[in-house]
Structure formats: structure tokens, C-alpha cells
Motif scaffolding. Structure first.
Motif, PDB file in Angstrom:
ATOM      1  N   CYS A  65       1.047  -6.092   0.847  1.00 23.64           N
ATOM      2  CA  CYS A  65       0.168  -6.820  -0.083  1.00 23.64           C
ATOM      3  C   CYS A  65       0.838  -7.224  -1.387  1.00 23.64           C
ATOM      4  O   CYS A  65       0.457  -8.196  -2.009  1.00 23.64           O
ATOM      5  N   ARG A  66       1.786  -6.446  -1.843  1.00 19.66           N
ATOM      6  CA  ARG A  66       2.437  -6.619  -3.157  1.00 19.66           C
ATOM      7  C   ARG A  66       1.434  -6.551  -4.302  1.00 19.66           C
ATOM      8  O   ARG A  66       1.684  -7.087  -5.372  1.00 19.66           O
ATOM      9  N   CYS A  70      -2.032  -1.542  -0.539  1.00 22.51           N
ATOM     10  CA  CYS A  70      -1.892  -1.106   0.854  1.00 22.51           C
ATOM     11  C   CYS A  70      -1.066   0.162   1.044  1.00 22.51           C
ATOM     12  O   CYS A  70      -1.146   0.803   2.084  1.00 22.51           O
ATOM     13  N   CYS A  73       4.564   0.158   0.724  1.00 22.05           N
ATOM     14  CA  CYS A  73       5.865   0.080   0.052  1.00 22.05           C
ATOM     15  C   CYS A  73       6.215   1.402  -0.637  1.00 22.05           C
ATOM     16  O   CYS A  73       6.976   1.404  -1.610  1.00 22.05           O
ATOM     17  N   CYS A 103       6.263  -1.941  -5.178  1.00 24.53           N
ATOM     18  CA  CYS A 103       5.866  -3.287  -5.622  1.00 24.53           C
ATOM     19  C   CYS A 103       5.269  -3.258  -7.032  1.00 24.53           C
ATOM     20  O   CYS A 103       5.176  -4.293  -7.684  1.00 24.53           O
TER      21      CYS A 103
HETATM   22  S1  FES Z   1       3.136  -3.845  -0.865  1.00 26.22           S
HETATM   23 FE1  FES Z   1       1.092  -3.117  -0.806  1.00 26.22          FE
HETATM   24  S2  FES Z   1       1.056  -1.529  -2.281  1.00 26.22           S
HETATM   25 FE2  FES Z   1       3.052  -2.362  -2.436  1.00 26.22          FE
END
Ligand code: FES
Length: 342
Positions: A65-66, A70, A73, A103
Motif C-alpha cells: 500500500c505504501r 498493510c 513492508c 514505507c
Molecule cells: S507498504 Fe503497506 S504498510 Fe508499508
């Protein structure tokens, strides 16, 4: 789905530790924090994004999701090295162990990192079922090898390997024999393609369950308004079933909008559930074209209503104003935007 373009980064150096001696002729540069991953050393610009730096170096890190949602990462640093913003969404145990969301991490100091290894850090689970609920929705059943703590409606990351993970809402209830997910398949999706090639008995890895879209024991007398599109139905049907299991007394209105070309992918199961609880559960399973008129005609059963909204970020955003205009304060709205890459 959020795609973020990767901007030009400063020149990178990935070397053994070296010492730069400043002289009168050497212009001073801002300090460059060092990332240490086992024997590897990586110097990066102060303030750079940790996930960007790791990916640019070809390190095996997953992401989806960045946006800090989620948890795919996750990386681990020494206690005290993670900035607050990178770990505030994690539970206290994860924080104490030094886990952080790459992220969300701006690198400001040297960090000693352990990259997440799903086989070691995740919970192994065997695939027990793969069934198509619709042309593009896969029911994935899993048997975790150890108990998983979760609440109905929460989500977690599924890892296929160290670099490929996606978050999915849990469709089953705690105590049910199989852990289930409804996967929206994307034609070009890397995860979608890989998972469809897997077989019963193969192993994948689970992260921790998290998310606030779940039933709470003090909600029994509060009307519930459950609003979902696509596989946003997955957590909502779980919340509805959990509420009924806990003897929920107020009305539950479950709304779902499906593509024009199809039908609600859980219609028959939901109709059976509603028949078993005619005083409590009411269904509104409509084609997508009815969404605007349904929004315009929204009326709340009570000012104590709680709304749960799940689906694509646009859908979740679309509901903010109508719910507010209908008299629902923000604190009575729980939403889950499905932000994920292909
Ligand atoms: S890519 Fe989803 S929390 Fe970092």
C-alpha cells in the motif's frame, strides 16, 4: 490502488565501511546515515525513505500500500532506531521488538536492519481450499500451523515469499475450522497470478491481524450500517456473522453493490443468514448503478448507528459526506480502504 512514482535519488554507495577525513579543502557534506544489513553497508541521504532505499538496492522487501496500512513492508531495527512515525501503527509487542514499516520510515540515523523472512517471522499456513466465488474472486482457505489471534473483519498480509505480499481481509470468524479470504483477482496482478498457480497443501505465510473494522462487544444495542463494494463484502459479512453470533439486538443493515454484469457473489449465503435472523439482518444487494440513488436516500435508524465502510478507496471516500450529512459523526464511522498494488 496507490502507485507512487519513484523520484530520482541521490547517488548511492553500497560499500565496506570507509572513513572520510575532512580537510580544509574538503567541502563538508551533510552526514549520510548508514544502513547495516548483516555484513552489508549502505549509505543513504538523510531523510530518504527506507523502503525506496532498500528496493533500489535490490533488497528482498515486500510492499503493497505504501500508506502504512498493510504491514507488508515490515523490517526490524534495533530498539530505539525506528522513528515514531514508522512504528506507531504497530502493536506494542512489535514495537518492543523493533519492527517498523519501511514505507513510513525516513532515515535520519544509522540503522541495523533485519529484513523480514516470512518463513521465520511469519505464521506458516497450508492452502486447504481454492474456489472461485465469481469469475474474478477466489475463496482461499488456509490452515495455519499455529493458532492465529484475530477478530472478525480484521486484515493481514499474506506472503508468498520475502518480496511478494498483499493484505487481505479475513472472511472467517475466530474458531471456524478454516481461515478464509476472498481475493479480488487482478488480470495483471503478480500476486493474483502466483496464487492461482498454487495447489492445495502448499504453504504461504501470514502476518499479524490488525485493523479496526471488527465487531465490539459493547455494540449489541447499536444499529449497524454495513456498506461494501466488491470484496469489501468480505469483512462486512464476517462482522455481521460475528454480531449475530454474539446476540446482537439492534438492526443490522448490510448493503453491497456489485458489478452490473454479475450478482452479489455471496447472495445465497447471505440470504440464508437473513432468513435465520429475520428480526435483525436486512440485506440490500444492488447493482453498482444504484449506488448514487442509494446514497441520496440514506436514512439512519438512530443517532447511535455505527457505520462500517469497506472497499476501494474511492468508494470509502464517496461515503464520507453522505454519512456526515445523515448525522453520523466521524467517530461512529469505521472504514477500511482496500489500497493495494497490482
Ligand atoms: S507498504 Fe503497506 S504498510 Fe508499508
Amino acid at each position: 490502488m496507490i502507485w507512487r512514482s519513484v523520484s530520482t535519488r541521490p547517488t548511492r554507495r553500497f560499500t565496506r565501511p570507509s572513513r572520510v577525513v575532512a580537510t580544509a579543502a574538503t567541502p563538508t557534506r551533510p552526514p549520510m546515515p548508514e544502513l547495516r544489513i548483516g555484513p552489508q553497508r549502505l549509505q543513504v541521504a538523510s531523510g530518504s525513505n527506507l523502503l525506496d532505499e532498500l528496493l533500489a538496492d535490490g533488497q528482498p522487501v515486500a510492499w503493497s500500500c505504501r500508506s502504512g496500512h498493510c504491514q507488508s513492508c515490515l523490517v526490524q531495527a534495533q530498539p530505539g532506531q525506528a522513528p515514531e512515525a514508522a512504528c506507531s501503527e504497530l502493536d506494542p509487542e512489535q514495537q518492543a521488538q523493533g519492527w517498523l514499516l519501511a514505507c513510513q520510515c525516513q532515515v535520519r540515523q544509522d540503522m541495523d536492519l533485519h529484513l523480514l523472512d516470512p518463513a521465520q517471522d511469519g505464521l506458516p499456513a497450508q492452502i486447504s481450499r481454492m474456489e472461485y466465488l465469481a469469475e474474478n474472486i477466489l475463496l482461499l482457505g488456509l490452515h495455519p500451523e499455529r493458532p492465529l489471534r484475530y477478530q472478525a473483519g480484521q486484515h493481514l498480509s499474506l506472503w508468498l515469499d520475502a518480496e511478494l505480499a498483499r493484505p487481505y481481509s479475513i472472511a472467517s470468524l475466530p474458531g471456524e475450522p478454516e481461515l478464509q479470504f476472498h481475493l479480488a483477482l487482478k488480470a495483471q496482478g503478480q500476486f493474483s497470478q502466483r496464487i492461482q498457480r498454487m495447489n492445495i497443501g502448499e504453504r504461504i505465510y501470514l502476518g499479524r491481524a490488525n485493523g479496526h473494522c471488527h465487531y465490539q462487544s459493547d455494540w449489541q444495542d447499536r444499529p449497524l450500517l454495513l456498506l461494501g463494494r466488491g470484496t469489501g463484502l468480505s469483512p462486512l459479512q464476517a462482522v455481521a456473522r460475528d454480531a449475530l453470533k454474539h446476540g446482537h439486538r439492534a438492526a443490522i443493515e448490510l448493503w453491497h453493490w456489485h458489478p452490473e454484469s454479475g450478482d452479489c457473489y455471496l447472495r445465497s449465503e447471505l440470504e440464508k443468514l437473513a432468513q435465520a435472523h429475520p428480526q435483525t439482518l436486512r440485506l440490500h444487494l444492488h447493482p453498482q448503478s444504484q449506488l448514487s440513488s442509494d446514497m441520496a436516500s440514506l436514512r439512519l435508524a438512530s443517532r447511535h448507528t455505527l457505520a462500517l465502510v469497506c472497499g476501494h478507496p474511492e468508494f470509502v471516500e464517496q461515503w464520507r459526506k453522505p454519512l456526515f450529512m445523515a448525522g453520523l459523526p466521524r467517530r461512529q464511522v469505521f472504514d477500511e480502504a482496500f489500497v493495494s498494488r497490482q
